[in-house]
Design an enzyme around this catalytic site. Structure first.
Site, short mmCIF file in Angstrom:
data_model
loop_
_atom_site.label_atom_id
_atom_site.label_comp_id
_atom_site.label_asym_id
_atom_site.label_seq_id
_atom_site.Cartn_x
_atom_site.Cartn_y
_atom_site.Cartn_z
N ASP A 91 0.83 -1.20 0.00
CA ASP A 91 0.00 0.00 0.00
C ASP A 91 0.87 1.26 0.00
OD1 ASP A 91 -2.93 0.96 2.01
OD2 ASP A 91 -2.27 1.45 -0.03
C1 LIG Z 1 -3.45 -1.59 -6.13
C2 LIG Z 1 -2.57 -1.46 -4.92
C3 LIG Z 1 -1.42 -2.42 -4.94
C4 LIG Z 1 -2.07 -0.05 -4.80
C5 LIG Z 1 -1.48 0.29 -3.46
O1 LIG Z 1 -1.21 1.67 -3.38
P1 LIG Z 1 -2.40 2.69 -3.44
O2 LIG Z 1 -2.83 2.91 -4.83
O3 LIG Z 1 -3.50 2.29 -2.48
O4 LIG Z 1 -1.71 4.03 -2.93
P2 LIG Z 1 -2.28 5.03 -1.82
O5 LIG Z 1 -2.66 4.21 -0.62
O6 LIG Z 1 -1.10 5.95 -1.52
O7 LIG Z 1 -3.45 5.73 -2.42
MG LIG Z 2 -3.94 2.54 -0.58
#
Ligand SMILES: CC(C)CCOP(=O)(O)OP(=O)(O)O
Ligand SMILES: [Mg+2]
Length: 240
Positions: free
Chosen positions: A16
């Site tokens: 994440d």
């Molecule tokens: C699709 C998944 C692996 C992406 C993980 O990062 P994210 O897009 O949730 O990024 P953010 O939490 O910073 O919005």
């Molecule tokens: Mg995310």
């Protein structure tokens, strides 16, 4: 250094923070996803060297569909691109690839690519990478219940035959000899499971890292493994 005897056999990762990573660098969100996938590919040889047998990663959740179409399409094409580009390297490293989740909603070309990579790497015994794409932990349990109910209806099993082992073997992660993750890592400071593996995580050690996924490299991974090795796992035993 890491103690080879207590290396977790099965590590689950909720990758994440890709978009926040990009935003912090003034980059497009897509570049965060690109960096995130590169980060994952770089960790595979380490898993193999350390003796981690299964790595299950949350690559796309059922909730991710609500994102802008351009981002969802980019991610789908990115998965296909990486699987094609890295297949030879996976074969050389003896890495087996499986994908869990509802693949019917994925682009036809990605479905075909997944089928090919799954079949080509099926007998590899190095490290088993399970990519959860459009996966839902609750749906996994619902589907397992349906399959088990049909077996009872067809007289193949009796209700009293239903035990934890039988349910575990009906889940999509049945494809591994180590069905329960020993360690779950989630990056970017979020402290939740987000409908990832639910049944399988019953006794899993949870580790949360503030860093955004693209920044989670060998140093951060070693820190997570050290944290795991310092823990006394009681599985509900002595004064839990
Ligand atoms: C699709 C998944 C692996 C992406 C993980 O990062 P994210 O897009 O949730 O990024 P953010 O939490 O910073 O919005
Ligand atoms: Mg995310």
């Amino acid at each position: 250094g890491l103690n080879r005897e207590t290396i977790p056999k099965h590590v689950a990762v909720i990758m994440d923070g890709n978009r926040r990573w990009a935003k912090n660098k003034g980059l497009e969100p897509m570049l965060g996803h690109e960096a995130g996938v590169r980060s994952l590919v770089k960790l595979l040889p380490l898993c193999r060297n350390w003796g981690i047998k299964v790595l299950t990663v949350y690559a796309f959740s059922t909730e991710n569909w609500i994102r802008p179409k351009v981002e969802v399409d980019f991610l789908m094409n990115l998965f296909e691109k990486i699987l094609k580009e890295e297949l030879d390297s996976f074969m050389r490293q003896e890495i087996r690839i499986s994908v869990i989740g509802d693949s019917k909603k994925l682009l036809r070309s990605l479905q075909k690519c997944i089928a090919k990579v799954t079949e080509t790497t099926r007998r590899n015994s190095g490290c088993h990478l399970i990519m959860a794409v459009n996966y839902s932990g609750r749906t996994d349990i619902v589907h397992a219940c349906r399959r088990i109910s049909n077996k009872v209806k067809d007289g193949l099993i009796q209700p009293e035959d239903i035990d934890e082992r039988l349910i575990t073997n009906e889940l999509e992660t049945k494809c591994t000899e180590f069905p329960y993750p020993d360690l779950l890592i989630r990056t970017s400071g979020e402290l939740r499971l987000s409908n990832f593996l639910l049944w399988q995580l019953a006794y899993t050690e949870l580790y949360f890292d503030e860093s955004f996924w693209p920044d989670f490299g060998e140093k951060e991974f070693v820190q997570a493994l050290h944290s795991f090795q310092r823990r006394q796992r009681r599985f509900g035993g002595q004064n839990d």
